[in-house]
Design an enzyme around this catalytic site. Structure first.
Site, PDB file in Angstrom:
ATOM      1  N   GLY A 179       1.097  -0.999   0.101  1.00 22.65           N
ATOM      2  CA  GLY A 179      -0.113  -0.090  -0.031  1.00 22.65           C
ATOM      3  C   GLY A 179       0.790   1.182  -0.004  1.00 22.65           C
ATOM      4  N   ASP A 188      -4.529 -12.967   3.853  1.00 15.97           N
ATOM      5  CA  ASP A 188      -5.999 -11.916   4.171  1.00 15.97           C
ATOM      6  C   ASP A 188      -5.877 -12.366   5.683  1.00 15.97           C
ATOM      7  OD1 ASP A 188      -8.150 -10.940   4.159  1.00 15.97           O
ATOM      8  OD2 ASP A 188      -9.565 -13.427   2.821  1.00 15.97           O
ATOM      9  N   ALA A 194      -5.476  -1.491   5.910  1.00 11.62           N
ATOM     10  CA  ALA A 194      -6.806  -1.260   6.640  1.00 11.62           C
ATOM     11  C   ALA A 194      -7.745  -0.778   5.972  1.00 11.62           C
ATOM     12  CB  ALA A 194      -6.520  -0.192   7.821  1.00 11.62           C
ATOM     13  N   THR A 200      -5.703   7.109  12.778  1.00 10.55           N
ATOM     14  CA  THR A 200      -6.029   8.340  11.797  1.00 10.55           C
ATOM     15  C   THR A 200      -6.522   9.796  12.635  1.00 10.55           C
ATOM     16  OG1 THR A 200      -7.988   9.245  10.708  1.00 10.55           O
ATOM     17  CG2 THR A 200      -8.232   7.515  12.132  1.00 10.55           C
ATOM     18  N   ASP A 201      -6.406  10.220  12.290  1.00 10.23           N
ATOM     19  CA  ASP A 201      -6.852  11.669  12.820  1.00 10.23           C
ATOM     20  C   ASP A 201      -8.592  11.455  13.240  1.00 10.23           C
ATOM     21  OD1 ASP A 201      -7.168  12.654  10.362  1.00 10.23           O
ATOM     22  OD2 ASP A 201      -5.830  13.980  10.241  1.00 10.23           O
ATOM     23  N   TYR A 243     -15.630   4.849   9.672  1.00 12.33           N
ATOM     24  CA  TYR A 243     -13.915   5.531   9.224  1.00 12.33           C
ATOM     25  C   TYR A 243     -13.682   5.228  10.645  1.00 12.33           C
ATOM     26  CZ  TYR A 243      -8.984   6.380   7.861  1.00 12.33           C
ATOM     27  OH  TYR A 243      -8.085   5.782   8.113  1.00 12.33           O
ATOM     28  N   LYS A 298     -11.568   3.031  13.294  1.00 14.99           N
ATOM     29  CA  LYS A 298     -10.509   3.152  13.537  1.00 14.99           C
ATOM     30  C   LYS A 298     -10.387   2.804  15.582  1.00 14.99           C
ATOM     31  CE  LYS A 298      -7.509   3.025  10.987  1.00 14.99           C
ATOM     32  NZ  LYS A 298      -6.378   1.549  10.632  1.00 14.99           N
TER      33      LYS A 298
END
Length: 304
Positions: free
Chosen positions: A11, A45, A69, A110-111, A133, A137
């Site tokens: 990624g 996976d 993710a 994440t923010d 989202y 997270k």
């Protein structure tokens, strides 16, 4: 020999991390991929808890970096089951298997775990996500903390870096619209760009240095656990970013600012992450946005 597994190695962020870690001569690196296979990687996976457990038991790593993710807010909003499988259940499965081996786990968050109403956010600020989202997270952060004592969450904001296609980053995904807005034709209209939400674009190659420095501390017997944050320090709206991209590409773009939110999925206004904990440890690197984006374009030039 210090052995590190990077999950999600193909990624946007995973590739940068691998590129940084392969330079460590005394480390052994194992890469896992799923949808985008790469040479030398192991297909895994992470939604299959049994396969995860078998993989970690076989590889016996000292540390695991979870860079896989579902990070697209609109996809998470429309498919919460997929978001939970990748962002929560997979983290729990990895942490559980790692605990059996005594491996340190670094999980990327994440923010968007914050609502964006009271920045800057310290690592101990109370999360309050406003979309699926962010909620997934945050649940993933809690899954890690509940499953192992040898885990660390690294929260990051909007990422950009070397890409395989323009859509891979929300930063470079603006390039086609920017270029189209400059074409001299009566049918061409200005590109409308959000000028409401404030973001802090962060270079994946800088994040890779942060990850390597965190791994070095674990390798020396001083693992960092709990929650840490890293962020670029240049606030920009999408409209600001588009102007910087147009300048870097020398495109005379027609850009119109949109001063009210229009996204179907709610986004926070300003989730600026305080990076003080990592800075106090001497960890971190920041490349100026204009320098970094030119490096990206040098590797993936626009041919519009």
């Amino acid at each position: 020999m210090f052995k590190v597994v990077v999950i999600g190695a193909s990624g946007l962020l995973g590739r940068a991390i691998v590129g940084e870690l392969v330079q460590q001569r005394d480390w052994r690196l194992v890469q896992t991929t799923f949808s985008r296979q790469s040479q030398g990687s192991v297909r895994l996976d992470i939604r299959d808890a049994e396969a995860v457990a078998q993989f970690i038991e076989r590889e016996r790593p000292d540390a695991i970096v979870v860079a896989a993710a579902e990070r697209r807010p609109d996809v998470c909003e429309n498919d919460p089951a997929l978001a939970r499988a990748l962002n929560v259940d997979a983290v729990r499965a990895i942490a559980s298997a790692a605990r059996q081996r005594g491996a340190w786990v670094l999980s990327i968050s994440t923010d968007y775990v914050f609502d964006g109403k009271a920045p800057p956010y310290r690592d101990d600020a109370t999360p309050s996500p406003i979309n699926a989202y962010g909620r997934s997270k945050l649940e993933g952060e809690r899954a890690l903390a509940e499953t192992t004592d040898l885990g660390c969450v690294l929260r990051l904001p909007l990422l950009f870096g070397p890409i395989v296609d323009w859509q891979e980053s929300a930063v470079t995904s603006l390039v086609p619209a920017i270029a189209a807005s400059a074409r001299t034709s009566p049918e061409v209209k200005p590109a409308v760009m959000d000028a409401w939400a404030i973001r802090y674009p962060t270079y994946t190659l800088d994040v890779a240095v942060v990850v390597r420095q965190l791994l070095e501390r674990h390798a020396c017997g001083e693992p960092v656990c709990g929650t840490v944050q890293w962020s670029g320090d240049e606030p920009m709206t999408k409209h600001d970013i588009a102007q910087r991209l147009a300048s870097a590409l020398q495109i005379d773009a027609q850009l119109t600012p949109q001063h009210t939110p229009t996204d179907a999925t709610p986004r926070p206004h300003n989730c600026h992450l305080d990076s003080a904990r990592l800075e106090a440890l001497g960890i971190g690197r920041r490349t100026p946005f204009d320098t970094a984006i030119r490096e990206v374009f040098a590797l993936f030039p626009w041919r519009g």
